[in-house]
Design a protein around this motif. Structure first.
Motif, PDB file in Angstrom:
ATOM      1  N   LEU A 179      34.514 -28.374  15.702  1.00 63.15           N
ATOM      2  CA  LEU A 179      34.835 -27.986  14.295  1.00 63.15           C
ATOM      3  C   LEU A 179      36.077 -28.940  13.817  1.00 63.15           C
ATOM      4  O   LEU A 179      36.160 -29.476  12.534  1.00 63.15           O
ATOM      5  CB  LEU A 179      35.157 -26.529  14.023  1.00 63.15           C
ATOM      6  CG  LEU A 179      35.557 -25.920  12.728  1.00 63.15           C
ATOM      7  CD1 LEU A 179      34.408 -26.351  11.649  1.00 63.15           C
ATOM      8  CD2 LEU A 179      36.139 -24.734  12.856  1.00 63.15           C
ATOM      9  N   ASN A 214      36.032 -27.008  20.773  1.00 62.38           N
ATOM     10  CA  ASN A 214      34.899 -26.838  19.404  1.00 62.38           C
ATOM     11  C   ASN A 214      35.157 -27.945  18.630  1.00 62.38           C
ATOM     12  O   ASN A 214      36.207 -28.432  18.226  1.00 62.38           O
ATOM     13  CB  ASN A 214      35.598 -25.342  18.940  1.00 62.38           C
ATOM     14  CG  ASN A 214      34.824 -25.157  17.475  1.00 62.38           C
ATOM     15  OD1 ASN A 214      34.167 -25.876  17.227  1.00 62.38           O
ATOM     16  ND2 ASN A 214      34.992 -23.761  17.115  1.00 62.38           N
ATOM     17  N   ASP A 220      31.164 -21.461  12.274  1.00 62.34           N
ATOM     18  CA  ASP A 220      31.612 -21.198  13.104  1.00 62.34           C
ATOM     19  C   ASP A 220      32.904 -19.741  12.473  1.00 62.34           C
ATOM     20  O   ASP A 220      32.725 -19.631  11.266  1.00 62.34           O
ATOM     21  CB  ASP A 220      32.840 -22.037  13.662  1.00 62.34           C
ATOM     22  CG  ASP A 220      32.510 -23.054  14.267  1.00 62.34           C
ATOM     23  OD1 ASP A 220      32.471 -22.839  15.546  1.00 62.34           O
ATOM     24  OD2 ASP A 220      31.849 -24.096  13.853  1.00 62.34           O
TER      25      ASP A 220
END
Length: 217
Positions: A66, A64, A38
């Motif tokens: 992440l 996201n 990312d």
């Protein structure tokens, strides 16, 4: 990262300066589906007792995944870079035994992510990010310029993140392994090409070339 001794940069203040100047991190991590990356703008805090190399701070979209990854992450910050033509080497005039290369400066920072879930701390993080990117403007924008209910609504769709750095390393490939005249020629050539990346690399090369020698006695 393969780093010959001539190109190794370990001074924290130098590594932090590159992150400040080039804050877009490529964050690489391993997931069940394989490697993923990312690209997130981050700011760096000063070293502290619980983060001796500093802490990276930013935010990501709540959608996201992440921010939910538990594994160690690698954050890559790419600084100046430039193609180096053999035409700038003294050897080109003498015997032609030269080839092209590429100069660059990069920082690799490692650590595990943690989320900033306290609303006051999260808002303070967003203010820090905004200040970092706005402070050089003639009329800087502030979060308080927007309606508070609008900001709090947006905060529900993002997640504040921190990555306390557990190890950090830098590679400054700036022709340190070349003779002084070649280094001068390369910096001059980059300036003559007059593009932003080349000039930034010339600055970096000259900083290394004319830096005072460390006294190891």
């Amino acid at each position: 990262m393969y780093t010959p001794a001539a190109f190794s940069e370990q001074k924290i203040e130098v590594l932090h300066a590159l992150i400040d100047a080039h804050p877009l991190a490529s964050i690489v991590t391993s997931t069940e589906d394989g490697m993923t990356a990312d690209h997130i703008p981050m700011i760096i805090t000063a070293p502290s007792a619980d983060a001796p190399f500093g802490t990276l701070r930013g935010h990501v979209a709540r959608q996201n995944p992440l921010w939910q990854y538990p594994s160690e992450m690698l954050c890559i910050f790419q600084g100046p870079s430039a193609y180096i033509t053999p035409s700038w080497y003294e050897e080109k005039k003498q015997n032609g035994a030269v080839v092209p290369t590429y100069n660059y400066a990069v920082v690799h920072a490692y650590g595990k992510l943690r989320i900033v879930d306290n609303q006051q701390e999260f808002l303070a993080l967003l203010n820090s990010l905004t200040t970092h990117f706005e402070e050089q403007r003639t009329m800087p924008w502030h979060i308080s310029d927007a309606p508070s209910d609008y900001i709090h609504h947006l905060m529900e769709s993002i997640v504040g993140i921190e990555i306390p750095i557990t190890r950090i390393t830098g590679k400054w490939k700036a022709s340190q392994n070349k003779i002084t005249q070649n280094r001068i020629n390369i910096a001059m050539g980059l300036r003559e090409e007059n593009n932003q990346d080349g000039i930034a690399m010339a600055d970096l090369m000259e900083q290394a070339l004319f830096a005072p020698k460390e006294n190891n006695t």
